[in-house]
Design a protein around this motif. Structure first.
Motif, short mmCIF file in Angstrom:
data_model
loop_
_atom_site.label_atom_id
_atom_site.label_comp_id
_atom_site.label_asym_id
_atom_site.label_seq_id
_atom_site.Cartn_x
_atom_site.Cartn_y
_atom_site.Cartn_z
N UNK A 42 0.81 -1.23 0.00
CA UNK A 42 0.00 0.00 0.00
C UNK A 42 0.84 1.27 0.00
N UNK A 43 2.14 1.14 -0.12
CA UNK A 43 3.01 2.31 -0.02
C UNK A 43 2.69 3.40 -1.01
N UNK A 44 2.55 3.05 -2.29
CA UNK A 44 2.29 4.06 -3.31
C UNK A 44 0.89 4.66 -3.17
N UNK A 45 -0.06 3.86 -2.74
CA UNK A 45 -1.40 4.39 -2.53
C UNK A 45 -1.38 5.45 -1.42
N UNK A 46 -0.67 5.15 -0.35
CA UNK A 46 -0.55 6.11 0.75
C UNK A 46 0.18 7.36 0.28
N UNK A 47 1.22 7.17 -0.53
CA UNK A 47 1.98 8.33 -1.00
C UNK A 47 1.11 9.26 -1.84
N UNK A 48 0.36 8.71 -2.78
CA UNK A 48 -0.50 9.56 -3.60
C UNK A 48 -1.59 10.24 -2.76
N UNK A 49 -2.21 9.47 -1.87
CA UNK A 49 -3.33 10.01 -1.10
C UNK A 49 -2.88 11.05 -0.08
N UNK A 50 -1.85 10.72 0.70
CA UNK A 50 -1.48 11.56 1.84
C UNK A 50 -0.41 12.60 1.51
N UNK A 51 0.34 12.39 0.44
CA UNK A 51 1.46 13.29 0.16
C UNK A 51 1.31 14.00 -1.18
N UNK A 52 1.22 13.24 -2.26
CA UNK A 52 1.16 13.87 -3.58
C UNK A 52 -0.05 14.78 -3.72
N UNK A 53 -1.23 14.27 -3.39
CA UNK A 53 -2.44 15.08 -3.58
C UNK A 53 -2.40 16.34 -2.71
N UNK A 54 -1.85 16.22 -1.52
CA UNK A 54 -1.80 17.38 -0.63
C UNK A 54 -0.86 18.45 -1.16
N UNK A 55 0.40 18.08 -1.42
CA UNK A 55 1.39 19.08 -1.82
C UNK A 55 1.15 19.58 -3.24
N UNK A 56 0.79 18.68 -4.15
CA UNK A 56 0.61 19.11 -5.54
C UNK A 56 -0.60 20.03 -5.70
N UNK A 57 -1.64 19.81 -4.92
CA UNK A 57 -2.80 20.70 -5.02
C UNK A 57 -2.42 22.12 -4.61
N UNK A 58 -1.51 22.25 -3.66
CA UNK A 58 -1.05 23.58 -3.25
C UNK A 58 -0.11 24.16 -4.30
N UNK A 59 0.80 23.34 -4.81
CA UNK A 59 1.75 23.84 -5.81
C UNK A 59 1.04 24.28 -7.09
N UNK A 60 -0.03 23.61 -7.47
CA UNK A 60 -0.73 23.91 -8.72
C UNK A 60 -1.81 24.98 -8.56
N UNK A 61 -2.04 25.41 -7.33
CA UNK A 61 -3.13 26.36 -7.09
C UNK A 61 -2.74 27.78 -7.51
N UNK A 62 -3.75 28.61 -7.71
CA UNK A 62 -3.50 29.99 -8.15
C UNK A 62 -2.93 30.87 -7.05
N UNK A 63 -3.04 30.43 -5.80
CA UNK A 63 -2.44 31.20 -4.72
C UNK A 63 -1.28 30.46 -4.07
N UNK A 64 -0.70 29.51 -4.80
CA UNK A 64 0.44 28.77 -4.31
C UNK A 64 1.75 29.46 -4.65
N UNK A 65 2.86 28.79 -4.47
CA UNK A 65 4.17 29.41 -4.71
C UNK A 65 4.41 29.78 -6.17
N UNK A 66 3.66 29.17 -7.11
CA UNK A 66 3.85 29.48 -8.53
C UNK A 66 2.83 30.51 -9.04
#
Length: 232
Positions: free
Chosen positions: A171-195
């Motif tokens: 379940x490692x990759x499932x946890x990574x996508x759910x708990x890490x990738x989706x969290x950080x990438x949603x912020x990075x891709x947002x209009x009020x994020x660092x970019x």
């Protein structure tokens, strides 16, 4: 007629034990089928292994008897003494080795990193496996992501979490996508994020078409050294 009938004609009666009943001979019956089974076939299949086991036991008993006799004859006191001395030495060495292993601290070695830097992780895993349409208006990204401190920190966190969770094959990759990738990438891709500022002006290098990888420009050489080589 005489009252002593047993004496008549010189005939004596033999004693008779009432418990001794004559044994009737077992009647021969031709084996047939019972309960859907061929009796003769079942008996034959069981008889051969039973005979083999009986013969093996008889042979084993003979072999054991012969071996015991031969070994006993060969083991004179000097041989027994030498055997005991060698066995004692081997036992002491085995115990010593086992105790040494117990005294040693278990090695707590970290698994070797798959990627040597956050940049290698971004190029080798994130870009091929996390594709999003970046239009510079609703979804933001910067090809030169390494110029944004918060982005570097979040991507580095994603890399470290991925290195840890990849060890869990279930379940490692499932946890990574759910708990890490989706969290950080949603912020990075947002209009009020660092970019947020990366979409201003005509920054065509910061947008892509649907289905393409996120925009990427390689960082300056040496900015992200391979930590596997540094720690080696």
């Amino acid at each position: 007629m005489s009252d002593n009938w047993g004496d008549d004609d010189g005939i004596e009666a033999e004693p008779f034990d009432v418990d001794d009943e004559p044994t009737a001979e077992r009647e021969e019956r031709e084996p047939g089928r019972m309960f859907g089974l061929d009796v003769a076939e079942v008996v034959e299949s069981m008889a051969r292994p039973a005979i083999a086991r009986t013969l093996q036991k008889a042979v084993r008993d003979v072999v054991n008897e012969v071996v015991d006799a031969e070994v006993t004859e060969q083991l004179d006191p000097s041989v027994i003494e030498e055997l005991q001395a060698q066995a004692a030495t081997a036992a002491r060495r085995a115990v010593g080795a086992a105790l040494d292993e117990l005294d040693e601290e278990p090695a707590n070695e970290e698994p070797e990193l798959y990627f040597g830097s956050v940049d290698e992780f971004v190029r080798g895993f994130l870009l091929p496996n996390y594709k999003r349409r970046v239009d510079g208006q609703r979804v933001m990204w910067a090809a030169e992501w390494w110029k944004y401190a918060e982005a570097v920190a979040r991507l580095d966190a994603l890399w470290r979490a991925w290195e840890h969770l990849r060890q869990d094959a279930q379940t490692g990759m499932s946890v990574w996508f759910r708990d890490h990738a989706e969290h950080h990438m949603s912020i990075l891709l947002s209009t009020d994020g660092p970019f947020a500022a990366a979409g201003e002006g005509k920054n065509s290098e910061n947008v892509n078409d649907k289905g393409e990888q996120l925009p990427y420009i390689a960082p300056p050489e040496g900015l992200f050294p391979d930590v596997r080589e540094v720690s080696a």
